[in-house]
Design a protein around this motif. Structure first.
Motif, PDB file in Angstrom:
ATOM      1  N   PRO A  78      -0.338   4.333 -15.041  1.00  0.00           N
ATOM      2  CA  PRO A  78      -1.309   4.355 -16.254  1.00  0.00           C
ATOM      3  C   PRO A  78      -2.961   3.851 -15.823  1.00  0.00           C
ATOM      4  O   PRO A  78      -3.083   3.113 -14.959  1.00  0.00           O
ATOM      5  N   ASP A  79      -3.739   4.174 -16.748  1.00  0.00           N
ATOM      6  CA  ASP A  79      -5.220   3.680 -16.315  1.00  0.00           C
ATOM      7  C   ASP A  79      -5.294   2.274 -15.717  1.00  0.00           C
ATOM      8  O   ASP A  79      -5.999   2.038 -15.206  1.00  0.00           O
ATOM      9  N   HIS A  80      -4.446   1.427 -16.701  1.00  0.00           N
ATOM     10  CA  HIS A  80      -4.849   0.081 -16.500  1.00  0.00           C
ATOM     11  C   HIS A  80      -4.323  -0.464 -15.106  1.00  0.00           C
ATOM     12  O   HIS A  80      -5.117  -1.450 -14.602  1.00  0.00           O
ATOM     13  N   VAL A  81      -3.470   0.118 -14.516  1.00  0.00           N
ATOM     14  CA  VAL A  81      -3.184  -0.175 -13.189  1.00  0.00           C
ATOM     15  C   VAL A  81      -4.388   0.084 -12.247  1.00  0.00           C
ATOM     16  O   VAL A  81      -4.801  -0.865 -11.436  1.00  0.00           O
ATOM     17  N   ILE A  82      -5.003   1.245 -12.180  1.00  0.00           N
ATOM     18  CA  ILE A  82      -6.180   1.623 -11.512  1.00  0.00           C
ATOM     19  C   ILE A  82      -7.068   0.774 -11.991  1.00  0.00           C
ATOM     20  O   ILE A  82      -8.102   0.094 -11.025  1.00  0.00           O
ATOM     21  N   GLU A  83      -7.384   0.347 -13.264  1.00  0.00           N
ATOM     22  CA  GLU A  83      -8.596  -0.593 -13.459  1.00  0.00           C
ATOM     23  C   GLU A  83      -8.435  -1.952 -12.921  1.00  0.00           C
ATOM     24  O   GLU A  83      -9.203  -2.631 -12.521  1.00  0.00           O
ATOM     25  N   SER A  84      -7.137  -2.337 -12.925  1.00  0.00           N
ATOM     26  CA  SER A  84      -6.789  -3.668 -12.344  1.00  0.00           C
ATOM     27  C   SER A  84      -7.451  -3.637 -10.958  1.00  0.00           C
ATOM     28  O   SER A  84      -7.811  -4.926 -10.492  1.00  0.00           O
ATOM     29  N   ILE A  85      -6.836  -2.573 -10.165  1.00  0.00           N
ATOM     30  CA  ILE A  85      -7.218  -2.615  -8.751  1.00  0.00           C
ATOM     31  C   ILE A  85      -8.700  -2.649  -8.516  1.00  0.00           C
ATOM     32  O   ILE A  85      -9.387  -3.446  -7.494  1.00  0.00           O
ATOM     33  N   ARG A  86      -9.267  -1.665  -9.413  1.00  0.00           N
ATOM     34  CA  ARG A  86     -10.933  -1.664  -9.290  1.00  0.00           C
ATOM     35  C   ARG A  86     -11.575  -3.018  -9.324  1.00  0.00           C
ATOM     36  O   ARG A  86     -12.598  -3.367  -8.707  1.00  0.00           O
ATOM     37  N   ARG A  87     -10.919  -3.737 -10.248  1.00  0.00           N
ATOM     38  CA  ARG A  87     -11.569  -5.347 -10.781  1.00  0.00           C
ATOM     39  C   ARG A  87     -11.283  -6.070  -9.503  1.00  0.00           C
ATOM     40  O   ARG A  87     -12.144  -6.748  -9.522  1.00  0.00           O
ATOM     41  N   ASN A  88      -9.991  -6.130  -9.072  1.00  0.00           N
ATOM     42  CA  ASN A  88      -9.827  -7.210  -8.121  1.00  0.00           C
ATOM     43  C   ASN A  88     -10.174  -6.765  -6.648  1.00  0.00           C
ATOM     44  O   ASN A  88     -10.188  -7.645  -5.827  1.00  0.00           O
ATOM     45  N   ARG A  89     -10.086  -5.355  -6.563  1.00  0.00           N
ATOM     46  CA  ARG A  89     -10.539  -4.631  -5.347  1.00  0.00           C
ATOM     47  C   ARG A  89      -9.541  -5.013  -4.309  1.00  0.00           C
ATOM     48  O   ARG A  89      -9.564  -4.440  -3.141  1.00  0.00           O
ATOM     49  N   VAL A  90      -8.408  -5.543  -4.598  1.00  0.00           N
ATOM     50  CA  VAL A  90      -7.357  -5.733  -3.425  1.00  0.00           C
ATOM     51  C   VAL A  90      -6.042  -5.662  -4.313  1.00  0.00           C
ATOM     52  O   VAL A  90      -5.645  -6.288  -5.356  1.00  0.00           O
ATOM     53  N   ALA A  91      -4.987  -4.908  -3.866  1.00  0.00           N
ATOM     54  CA  ALA A  91      -3.834  -5.020  -4.512  1.00  0.00           C
ATOM     55  C   ALA A  91      -2.502  -4.972  -3.340  1.00  0.00           C
ATOM     56  O   ALA A  91      -2.912  -4.516  -2.200  1.00  0.00           O
ATOM     57  N   ILE A  92      -1.472  -5.335  -3.661  1.00  0.00           N
ATOM     58  CA  ILE A  92      -0.188  -5.351  -2.799  1.00  0.00           C
ATOM     59  C   ILE A  92       0.627  -4.710  -3.650  1.00  0.00           C
ATOM     60  O   ILE A  92       0.658  -4.890  -4.857  1.00  0.00           O
ATOM     61  N   LYS A  93       1.275  -3.668  -3.078  1.00  0.00           N
ATOM     62  CA  LYS A  93       2.319  -2.795  -3.693  1.00  0.00           C
ATOM     63  C   LYS A  93       3.563  -2.667  -3.367  1.00  0.00           C
ATOM     64  O   LYS A  93       3.714  -2.205  -1.947  1.00  0.00           O
TER      65      LYS A  93
END
Ligand code: NAD
Length: 367
Positions: A78-93
């Motif tokens: 979903p778009d909100h997943v990509i938006e979250s990573i864009r906003r935080n600039r770091v993700a762990i999955k």
């Protein structure tokens, strides 16, 4: 070889400048956490607990992707997943299941494309206490993440033939080669080996090799450069992996050789990874969602935990990274609180508990 003391085990990531630099000690790192499918949620929870126990302040933004959200959103990403990573600039999955042959396209490939995560970084280093044929492997696989045969341009040519197009560009090849050399400089490595099949694919792999050579010239006298044909590289890696240091590869060879390298140091359960771009970085294990082990508190959390160590370094939390990494190594070397694949009988959460106990300076309490 560079002396062991001269370099970090899992190292600092060039490309996107370490996001961090927290100006106030109290400020938490805001990180997107994607539990994933299969064994993902158990591993993500173990990793989150260990990272929280490191003393570094995190604010986790939990978002779901993969099979679990297909019914709710009609898409695994979903778009909100990509938006979250864009906003935080770091993700762990955690890993995400990709249906074979049909069904949705790989969420991992889509994420890498949407966020421009052009570099896949996969260190493979021997860990004391893990049985393997070699003791002194210390490789870093740098894989181009955006093009090659993974560009996804394939079609049927009539009913009985299919065609997939291999894309190699000078821009992407020079960018990944520069990432590899910058990584080597930042982490006191001494050699970069470009891996290709330019003897057969003279234009595509030829361009990749030429681009690597162009970039290598900028590092002459500082970082050694050599190249290997991919089939020969496979043989060399199983015969004398200690001769190699940083490898840079186009997408497909990089995918295959990173699993080979994971096998040299004890398997998928212990192989960490990162996908890095200029805007964001996503940290994840090399392994997949291992559906047959899902929900059994059985899978080894080491690969995702060591991906978390890479993330700590990326965030500039070098001291915490050292401590978490050492706690993982100590628990594995001790061998009492390890999962089935490392010869133990501990569950995912018990192994995480033992690592947390180490971090706190207390002995592990598993019986
Ligand atoms: P896999 O890595 O999930 O599992 C292969 C085998 O490795 C498992 O049967 C298991 O025995 C072992 N294994 C893997 N991780 C382990 C762990 N942490 N602890 C202990 N043992 C572990 O590979 P697969 O079966 O080819 O793929 C399953 C699914 O995962 C597929 O849908 C695939 O597309 C997906 N996948 C996702 C990612 C990702 O999200 N980054 C990566 C690879 C595969």
């Amino acid at each position: 070889m560079v002396p062991e003391s001269g370099r970090s085990r899992l190292a600092e990531t060039p490309g996107s400048a370490p996001i961090v630099a927290r100006t106030m000690a109290a400020m938490a790192h805001r990180v997107t956490l994607i539990p994933g499918d299969g064994i993902g949620p158990e591993l993500a929870e173990a990793t989150r607990r260990v990272l929280d126990a490191s003393g570094v302040a995190f604010e986790w933004e939990l978002v779901d992707a993969g099979e679990a959200v297909m019914a709710r959103y009609g898409t695994p990403l979903p778009d909100h997943v990509i938006e979250s990573i864009r906003r935080n600039r770091v993700a762990i999955k955690g890993p995400i299941t990709t249906p074979v042959g049909s069904g949705f396209r790989s969420v991992n490939v889509a994420l890498r494309q949407a966020l421009g995560l052009y570099a896949s970084l996969r260190p493979a280093k021997s860990i004391p206490g893990i049985e393997s044929r070699y003791r002194d492997v210390d490789l870093v696989i740098v894989r181009e993440n955006t093009e090659d045969l993974y560009a996804g341009i394939e079609h049927m040519v009539g009913p009985d033939a299919a065609e997939s197009i291999k894309i190699i560009t000078r821009a992407a090849s020079e960018r990944i080669a520069r990432f590899a050399f910058e990584y080597a400089v930042a982490n006191r490595r001494h050699k970069v080996t470009a891996v290709h099949k330019a003897n057969i694919m003279k234009l595509t792999d030829g361009l990749f090799l030429e681009s690597c050579r162009t970039v290598a010239a900028d590092y002459a006298g500082r970082i050694e450069f050599e190249d290997r044909i991919v089939d020969n590289m496979c043989m060399q890696l199983v015969q004398k992996p200690e001769l190699y240091d940083v490898l840079v590869l186009p997408n497909l060879y990089g995918d295959i050789i990173s699993d080979l390298a994971a096998g040299l140091v004890g398997g998928l359960g212990v192989a960490p990874g990162a996908n890095i771009g200029t805007e964001a970085a996503v940290f994840e294990a090399v392994h997949g969602s291992a559906p047959k082990h899902a929900g059994q508190n059985k899978a080894n959390p080491t690969a995702l935990l060591l991906s978390g160590v890479l993330m700590l370094r990326h965030l500039g939390e070098l001291e915490a990274a050292e401590r978490v990494e050492q706690a993982v190594i100590d628990v594995i070397a001790e061998g009492r609180a390890v999962t089935y694949d490392l010869g133990g009988s501990a569950g995912t959460s018990e192994m995480a508990d033992a690592i947390i106990a180490r971090l706190a300076g207390a002995p592990a309490t598993i019986s």
